[in-house]
Design a protein around this motif. Structure first.
Motif, PDB file in Angstrom:
ATOM      1  N   ALA A 188     -16.298  -6.363 -46.653  1.00 58.30           N
ATOM      2  CA  ALA A 188     -16.363  -6.393 -45.189  1.00 58.30           C
ATOM      3  C   ALA A 188     -16.734  -7.767 -44.641  1.00 58.30           C
ATOM      4  CB  ALA A 188     -17.381  -5.358 -44.714  1.00 58.30           C
ATOM      5  N   ALA A 189     -16.928  -8.755 -45.519  1.00 60.42           N
ATOM      6  CA  ALA A 189     -17.336 -10.082 -45.058  1.00 60.42           C
ATOM      7  C   ALA A 189     -16.267 -10.709 -44.174  1.00 60.42           C
ATOM      8  CB  ALA A 189     -17.603 -10.990 -46.251  1.00 60.42           C
ATOM      9  N   ARG A 190     -16.723 -11.369 -43.110  1.00 60.79           N
ATOM     10  CA  ARG A 190     -15.797 -12.102 -42.251  1.00 60.79           C
ATOM     11  C   ARG A 190     -15.577 -13.493 -42.819  1.00 60.79           C
ATOM     12  NH1 ARG A 190     -17.417 -12.370 -36.155  1.00 60.79           N
ATOM     13  NH2 ARG A 190     -19.391 -13.057 -37.061  1.00 60.79           N
ATOM     14  N   PRO A 191     -14.354 -13.994 -42.786  1.00 60.02           N
ATOM     15  CA  PRO A 191     -14.129 -15.361 -43.261  1.00 60.02           C
ATOM     16  C   PRO A 191     -14.786 -16.378 -42.323  1.00 60.02           C
ATOM     17  CG  PRO A 191     -12.129 -14.478 -42.277  1.00 60.02           C
ATOM     18  CD  PRO A 191     -13.101 -13.343 -42.336  1.00 60.02           C
ATOM     19  N   LEU A 192     -15.170 -17.506 -42.891  1.00 62.76           N
ATOM     20  CA  LEU A 192     -15.664 -18.607 -42.063  1.00 62.76           C
ATOM     21  C   LEU A 192     -14.515 -19.254 -41.301  1.00 62.76           C
ATOM     22  CD1 LEU A 192     -18.185 -20.407 -44.446  1.00 62.76           C
ATOM     23  CD2 LEU A 192     -18.681 -18.786 -42.610  1.00 62.76           C
ATOM     24  N   VAL A 193     -13.377 -19.405 -41.996  1.00 64.87           N
ATOM     25  CA  VAL A 193     -12.187 -20.006 -41.391  1.00 64.87           C
ATOM     26  C   VAL A 193     -10.995 -19.119 -41.721  1.00 64.87           C
ATOM     27  CG1 VAL A 193     -10.742 -22.053 -41.191  1.00 64.87           C
ATOM     28  CG2 VAL A 193     -13.136 -22.301 -41.789  1.00 64.87           C
ATOM     29  N   GLU A 194     -10.106 -18.981 -40.734  1.00 64.28           N
ATOM     30  CA  GLU A 194      -8.962 -18.082 -40.855  1.00 64.28           C
ATOM     31  C   GLU A 194      -7.729 -18.811 -40.327  1.00 64.28           C
ATOM     32  OE1 GLU A 194      -9.524 -13.558 -39.957  1.00 64.28           O
ATOM     33  OE2 GLU A 194      -8.667 -14.506 -38.177  1.00 64.28           O
ATOM     34  N   LEU A 195      -6.760 -19.085 -41.198  1.00 61.66           N
ATOM     35  CA  LEU A 195      -5.502 -19.702 -40.790  1.00 61.66           C
ATOM     36  C   LEU A 195      -4.424 -18.630 -40.782  1.00 61.66           C
ATOM     37  CD1 LEU A 195      -7.251 -22.061 -42.092  1.00 61.66           C
ATOM     38  CD2 LEU A 195      -5.078 -23.254 -42.432  1.00 61.66           C
ATOM     39  N   ARG A 196      -3.656 -18.554 -39.695  1.00 56.83           N
ATOM     40  CA  ARG A 196      -2.594 -17.578 -39.578  1.00 56.83           C
ATOM     41  C   ARG A 196      -1.315 -18.247 -39.074  1.00 56.83           C
ATOM     42  NH1 ARG A 196      -5.646 -15.416 -42.198  1.00 56.83           N
ATOM     43  NH2 ARG A 196      -6.603 -13.337 -42.041  1.00 56.83           N
ATOM     44  N   GLY A 197      -0.289 -18.228 -39.929  1.00 59.24           N
ATOM     45  CA  GLY A 197       1.011 -18.775 -39.535  1.00 59.24           C
ATOM     46  C   GLY A 197       0.976 -20.230 -39.145  1.00 59.24           C
ATOM     47  N   VAL A 198       0.098 -20.999 -39.778  1.00 53.13           N
ATOM     48  CA  VAL A 198      -0.102 -22.392 -39.367  1.00 53.13           C
ATOM     49  C   VAL A 198       1.040 -23.281 -39.860  1.00 53.13           C
ATOM     50  CG1 VAL A 198      -1.554 -24.437 -39.735  1.00 53.13           C
ATOM     51  CG2 VAL A 198      -2.605 -22.237 -39.161  1.00 53.13           C
ATOM     52  N   GLY A 199       1.581 -24.057 -38.941  1.00 53.35           N
ATOM     53  CA  GLY A 199       2.607 -25.033 -39.267  1.00 53.35           C
ATOM     54  C   GLY A 199       2.323 -26.343 -38.575  1.00 53.35           C
ATOM     55  N   GLY A 250       3.975 -21.886 -42.070  1.00 47.04           N
ATOM     56  CA  GLY A 250       3.583 -20.512 -42.342  1.00 47.04           C
ATOM     57  C   GLY A 250       2.392 -20.326 -43.261  1.00 47.04           C
ATOM     58  N   VAL A 251       1.363 -21.151 -43.106  1.00 45.57           N
ATOM     59  CA  VAL A 251       0.201 -21.066 -43.990  1.00 45.57           C
ATOM     60  C   VAL A 251      -0.777 -20.006 -43.486  1.00 45.57           C
ATOM     61  CG1 VAL A 251      -1.870 -22.275 -44.802  1.00 45.57           C
ATOM     62  CG2 VAL A 251       0.367 -23.413 -44.865  1.00 45.57           C
ATOM     63  N   ASP A 252      -1.073 -19.031 -44.342  1.00 47.45           N
ATOM     64  CA  ASP A 252      -2.126 -18.037 -44.116  1.00 47.45           C
ATOM     65  C   ASP A 252      -3.208 -18.266 -45.164  1.00 47.45           C
ATOM     66  OD1 ASP A 252      -0.635 -16.853 -42.098  1.00 47.45           O
ATOM     67  OD2 ASP A 252       0.191 -15.298 -43.399  1.00 47.45           O
ATOM     68  N   LEU A 253      -4.430 -18.466 -44.717  1.00 42.92           N
ATOM     69  CA  LEU A 253      -5.514 -18.776 -45.651  1.00 42.92           C
ATOM     70  C   LEU A 253      -6.849 -18.367 -45.050  1.00 42.92           C
ATOM     71  CD1 LEU A 253      -6.466 -20.243 -48.282  1.00 42.92           C
ATOM     72  CD2 LEU A 253      -6.631 -22.331 -46.898  1.00 42.92           C
ATOM     73  N   ASP A 254      -7.683 -17.709 -45.865  1.00 42.11           N
ATOM     74  CA  ASP A 254      -9.049 -17.388 -45.476  1.00 42.11           C
ATOM     75  C   ASP A 254     -10.010 -18.128 -46.395  1.00 42.11           C
ATOM     76  OD1 ASP A 254      -8.280 -15.633 -43.482  1.00 42.11           O
ATOM     77  OD2 ASP A 254      -8.497 -13.840 -44.732  1.00 42.11           O
ATOM     78  N   LEU A 255     -11.078 -18.659 -45.801  1.00 43.14           N
ATOM     79  CA  LEU A 255     -12.169 -19.257 -46.567  1.00 43.14           C
ATOM     80  C   LEU A 255     -13.438 -18.485 -46.253  1.00 43.14           C
ATOM     81  CD1 LEU A 255     -11.478 -23.057 -45.953  1.00 43.14           C
ATOM     82  CD2 LEU A 255     -10.833 -21.700 -47.951  1.00 43.14           C
ATOM     83  N   PHE A 256     -14.126 -18.031 -47.306  1.00 43.91           N
ATOM     84  CA  PHE A 256     -15.317 -17.216 -47.132  1.00 43.91           C
ATOM     85  C   PHE A 256     -16.573 -17.995 -47.515  1.00 43.91           C
ATOM     86  CE2 PHE A 256     -11.893 -14.209 -47.391  1.00 43.91           C
ATOM     87  CZ  PHE A 256     -12.270 -13.177 -46.551  1.00 43.91           C
ATOM     88  N   GLY A 257     -17.706 -17.501 -47.080  1.00 38.31           N
ATOM     89  CA  GLY A 257     -18.969 -18.161 -47.322  1.00 38.31           C
ATOM     90  C   GLY A 257     -19.269 -18.326 -48.801  1.00 38.31           C
ATOM     91  N   GLY A 258     -19.630 -19.545 -49.185  1.00 38.90           N
ATOM     92  CA  GLY A 258     -20.051 -19.821 -50.542  1.00 38.90           C
ATOM     93  C   GLY A 258     -18.946 -19.978 -51.557  1.00 38.90           C
ATOM     94  N   GLU A 259     -17.685 -19.932 -51.141  1.00 42.85           N
ATOM     95  CA  GLU A 259     -16.562 -20.077 -52.072  1.00 42.85           C
ATOM     96  C   GLU A 259     -16.343 -21.532 -52.467  1.00 42.85           C
ATOM     97  OE1 GLU A 259     -12.943 -17.098 -51.842  1.00 42.85           O
ATOM     98  OE2 GLU A 259     -13.096 -18.275 -50.012  1.00 42.85           O
ATOM     99  N   PHE A 260     -15.791 -21.734 -53.668  1.00 42.89           N
ATOM    100  CA  PHE A 260     -15.253 -23.035 -54.064  1.00 42.89           C
ATOM    101  C   PHE A 260     -13.762 -22.829 -54.278  1.00 42.89           C
ATOM    102  CE2 PHE A 260     -16.686 -27.249 -55.774  1.00 42.89           C
ATOM    103  CZ  PHE A 260     -15.427 -27.799 -55.864  1.00 42.89           C
ATOM    104  N   VAL A 261     -12.956 -23.379 -53.370  1.00 46.91           N
ATOM    105  CA  VAL A 261     -11.501 -23.196 -53.381  1.00 46.91           C
ATOM    106  C   VAL A 261     -10.835 -24.561 -53.516  1.00 46.91           C
ATOM    107  CG1 VAL A 261      -9.501 -22.306 -52.123  1.00 46.91           C
ATOM    108  CG2 VAL A 261     -11.734 -21.179 -51.890  1.00 46.91           C
ATOM    109  N   SER A 262      -9.840 -24.648 -54.380  1.00 50.84           N
ATOM    110  CA  SER A 262      -9.044 -25.866 -54.490  1.00 50.84           C
ATOM    111  C   SER A 262      -7.659 -25.636 -53.913  1.00 50.84           C
ATOM    112  CB  SER A 262      -8.909 -26.319 -55.945  1.00 50.84           C
ATOM    113  OG  SER A 262     -10.087 -26.922 -56.404  1.00 50.84           O
ATOM    114  N   LEU A 263      -7.142 -26.648 -53.223  1.00 44.71           N
ATOM    115  CA  LEU A 263      -5.750 -26.695 -52.790  1.00 44.71           C
ATOM    116  C   LEU A 263      -5.013 -27.592 -53.767  1.00 44.71           C
ATOM    117  CD1 LEU A 263      -5.552 -27.158 -48.893  1.00 44.71           C
ATOM    118  CD2 LEU A 263      -4.755 -25.223 -50.246  1.00 44.71           C
TER     119      LEU A 263
END
Length: 273
Positions: free
Chosen positions: A18-29, A41-54
């Motif tokens: 149920a955690a809400r993302p800190l940042v939410e990208l929807r259909g970003v171009g 068309g980038v959809d991406l969620d970043l959540f608290g405390g995550e380590f994510v690589s692009l």
């Protein structure tokens, strides 16, 4: 390890309950004035405390995504929301981010301490408090003996440590790093990887780390988001389930080699997509 091809943000959100993302990208171009379509068309969620690589080939829009999240550029289409962010007086979300660029971008006439103090001084913080906070940030990155050193007196790795300290001195919720170690030798790069993970584990901020190195992304990340060549699109979301802390033993493990193999295959698919 789990892999999701062509992931949707809601599918990733399911991992976080149920955690809400800190940042939410929807259909970003993003289309630049030259007509170049950098991201689509980038959809991406970043959540608290995550380590994510692009992860993706050069020119696939990784840095463009990072800069849009930081507010250094706006999407041409789509939206970037901050569901859990504080709001300013106008009700707009406060982008609580620190940014580390590919180059340290230090002021050559200022000491390491003065460089790290800069974001605090821009926030009108009192000099004494800003100096104390900056000194603590430099100590955290192992540079407490170099507070008065100028950039010309520091090695490449030390300059990048100053840049990281400057990004963290405001205690951001999200740290954005744009290939910060790409120009460093392998030994220094490995050491800074370890130091970054140590800082992350202590402060529990969210990290979005741009890289074109499969090996670096697997070593650092909980999730690796693989982007296709221009226009940048997300083609895979790979979860790296290996526990932290990670060390030299992990780099030589069968688990690490298998993860690198999976991520390399996803990257190869992205290059030809």
């Amino acid at each position: 390890m789990t892999t999701t091809a062509s992931p949707s943000a809601p599918a990733n959100a399911a991992r976080h309950g149920a955690a809400r993302p800190l940042v939410e990208l929807r259909g970003v171009g993003k289309r630049y004035s030259s007509g170049t379509l950098a991201v689509a068309g980038v959809d991406l969620d970043l959540f608290g405390g995550e380590f994510v690589s692009l992860l993706g080939p050069s020119g696939c829009g990784k840095s463009t995504v990072l800069r849009m999240i930081a507010g250094l550029g706006e999407p041409s289409v789509g939206r970037i929301d901050w569901p859990a962010a504080k709001r300013d007086r106008r009700g707009q979300p406060v982008r609580d981010v620190g940014f580390v660029f590919q180059e340290p971008t230090l002021m050559p006439w200022a000491t390491a301490l003065q460089n790290v103090m800069l974001p605090l001084r821009l926030e009108k913080m009192a000099s004494r408090e800003a100096a104390d906070r900056a000194a603590a940030a430099l100590q955290a990155v192992g540079l407490d003996a170099f507070l008065r050193a100028y950039p010309r007196e520091l090695s490449g790795g030390m300059k990048m440590r100053v840049s990281i300290a400057r990004a963290l001195v405001t205690e951001p919720r999200i740290l954005l790093l744009d290939e910060p170690f790409a120009a460093l030798d392998e030994i220094t790069r490995h050491k800074l990887n370890d130091d970054l993970l140590a800082l992350w584990s202590k402060a529990a901020f969210t990290v979005l780390f741009v890289t074109h190195s499969v090996f670096e992304s697997v070593y650092l990340s909980q999730r690796i988001v693989v982007m296709a060549a221009r226009p940048g699109r997300i083609l895979a979301d790979v979860a790296i389930d290996a526990p932290f802390p990670r060390d030299t033993a992990f780099r030589t493990s069968v688990e690490y080699a298998e993860a690198c193999k999976i991520v390399s295959a996803r990257l190869a698919e992205a290059i030809t997509a």
